[in-house]
Design a protein around this motif. Structure first.
Motif, short mmCIF file in Angstrom:
data_model
loop_
_atom_site.label_atom_id
_atom_site.label_comp_id
_atom_site.label_asym_id
_atom_site.label_seq_id
_atom_site.Cartn_x
_atom_site.Cartn_y
_atom_site.Cartn_z
N MET A 78 0.86 -1.18 0.00
CA MET A 78 0.00 0.00 0.00
C MET A 78 0.90 1.24 0.00
N LEU A 79 1.14 1.76 -1.18
CA LEU A 79 2.17 2.78 -1.37
C LEU A 79 1.96 4.05 -0.54
N PRO A 80 0.72 4.48 -0.26
CA PRO A 80 0.57 5.67 0.60
C PRO A 80 1.19 5.52 1.98
N ASN A 81 1.45 4.28 2.41
CA ASN A 81 2.07 4.06 3.72
C ASN A 81 3.59 4.23 3.69
N HIS A 82 4.19 4.40 2.51
CA HIS A 82 5.65 4.35 2.38
C HIS A 82 6.13 5.41 1.40
N SER A 83 7.40 5.75 1.51
CA SER A 83 8.01 6.56 0.47
C SER A 83 8.42 5.64 -0.68
N PRO A 84 8.35 6.11 -1.92
CA PRO A 84 8.80 5.29 -3.05
C PRO A 84 10.24 4.81 -2.89
N LEU A 85 11.11 5.61 -2.29
CA LEU A 85 12.49 5.20 -2.12
C LEU A 85 12.61 3.97 -1.23
N VAL A 86 11.86 3.94 -0.14
CA VAL A 86 11.91 2.79 0.77
C VAL A 86 11.47 1.51 0.05
N PRO A 132 -0.50 8.26 -8.26
CA PRO A 132 0.13 8.06 -9.57
C PRO A 132 1.54 8.61 -9.64
N GLN A 133 1.78 9.78 -9.03
CA GLN A 133 3.13 10.33 -9.04
C GLN A 133 4.10 9.45 -8.27
N ASP A 134 3.63 8.88 -7.16
CA ASP A 134 4.49 7.98 -6.38
C ASP A 134 4.82 6.71 -7.16
N VAL A 135 3.85 6.20 -7.91
CA VAL A 135 4.11 5.02 -8.73
C VAL A 135 5.18 5.33 -9.77
N VAL A 136 5.04 6.45 -10.46
CA VAL A 136 6.01 6.84 -11.48
C VAL A 136 7.39 7.04 -10.86
N GLU A 137 7.44 7.66 -9.69
CA GLU A 137 8.71 7.87 -9.01
C GLU A 137 9.36 6.55 -8.65
N LEU A 138 8.57 5.61 -8.16
CA LEU A 138 9.09 4.30 -7.77
C LEU A 138 9.64 3.55 -8.98
N ILE A 139 8.91 3.54 -10.08
CA ILE A 139 9.38 2.87 -11.30
C ILE A 139 10.68 3.50 -11.77
#
Length: 326
Positions: A78-86, A132-139
């Motif tokens: 659940m990405l809202p619980n975490h930073s994309p970097l983690v 969506p921005q967090d998903v793009v950042e993670l990818i």
């Protein structure tokens, strides 16, 4: 050909504990691997008495350590619980430890109640459009040449397949826009299933990861040697859903013969709605209903979840189900 995968909610059965749940998870994934299931996913939930997979990445590593070939992953983080970097670092680590076997499914729900969400140090005022921005950042962080100045180590160049999870039209739109595989939670929220599939398939844009739409759908199965036995085993799942939607989540209850017949109209309507994508019965019954589901939806994969209190009966359910699409 449609393939079968496993969603393990790492249930803590009534009378059991998390340690037993983890032993059961290892037993089940090894069983699933021997039966030819394609992937084995665990889901991030917090503050749930009956679910032991809160530390999802840790448990994924444990599962991968006890298997050889089956893909293992998150269904989802659940990405809202975490930073994309983690998450890039965690799944970069998993991919380095288990090359070519790790999947990363991403969801935007908190996976918890508001109080637990606050304890996770989430910013509850965060704009939901941030997902969506967090998903793009993670990818990007896991790509060979990230655009960001920070580095995910491990993580950069990890080549971990990313999936979008959803139970509404939002996830379908995002997965299509980013050209990612899509997993729909029809095992507990089937209401918008067909609309979501239509949107995903009609608006899909090819990407570096995927050149055509790919759909995996959640499906509950309680299979046993007879229809009558399966109906009794399924009362654990029924009780769990009623308890959860009543605001009193519990460990996975023991079977309660005749449970559904004792429910009021409101509870019966709830179960008919949330469990619309479910097969309960013998091998013939499960085969018929699972094939009908695939024909109706055109699913590329079906992710089977079997919430059964007795572990031996759960293993048997997955054994019966393994032959349903052959």
């Amino acid at each position: 050909m449609t393939t079968l995968s496993v969603l393990d909610l790492a249930p803590i059965p009534e009378g059991g504990d998390a340690a037993q749940s983890f032993r059961n998870t290892v037993s089940l994934v090894q069983h699933a691997e021997s039966l030819g299931y394609r992937r084995y996913w665990l889901a991030e939930h917090h503050g749930m008495p009956g679910i032991a997979s809160a530390a999802t990445s840790v448990l994924i590593n444990h599962v991968a350590n006890h298997t050889r070939s089956i893909r293992v992953g998150a269904g989802g983080i659940m990405l809202p619980n975490h930073s994309p970097l983690v998450i890039a670092e965690q799944f970069g680590t998993l991919e380095a430890l288990h090359p070519g076997r790790i999947d990363l499914g991403l969801g935007r729900a908190p996976g918890s109640d508001p109080m637990t969400a606050q304890a996770l140090r989430r910013n509850l005022d965060t704009n939901p459009d941030q997902f969506p921005q967090d998903v793009v950042e993670l990818i990007d962080l896991m790509s060979d040449t990230p655009r960001q100045r920070i580095a995910a180590v491990p993580g950069r160049g990890a080549k971990v397949p990313v999936w979008i999870l959803g139970s509404s039209l939002f996830g379908a739109q995002l997965a299509a826009m980013l050209g990612l595989p899509y997993a729909f939670a029809s095992h507990f929220a089937p209401a918008q299933l067909m609309d979501a599939l239509a949107i995903y398939r009609s608006t899909f844009k090819p990407s570096a990861q995927l050149d055509r739409p790919h759909v995996m759908l959640g499906f509950n199965v309680v299979a046993a040697d007879t229809d009558a036995e399966a109906q009794v085993l399924a009362t654990s799942l029924q009780q769990a859903f009623v308890n959860l939607r009543s605001g009193r989540p519990t460990r996975l209850p023991r079977p309660f013969p005749g449970y559904a017949e004792r429910l009021g109209p409101q509870e019966k309507a709830l179960l008919a709605s949330v469990l619309a994508c479910t097969a309960i019965g013998s091998a013939d019954t499960v085969q018929r209903e699972l094939r009908a589901f695939v024909e109706r939806t055109g699913a590329d994969e079906v992710m089977v979840t079997s919430q059964i209190h007795d572990h031996a009966a759960r293993l048997r359910s997955y054994e019966i189900t393994a032959g349903a699409l052959r």
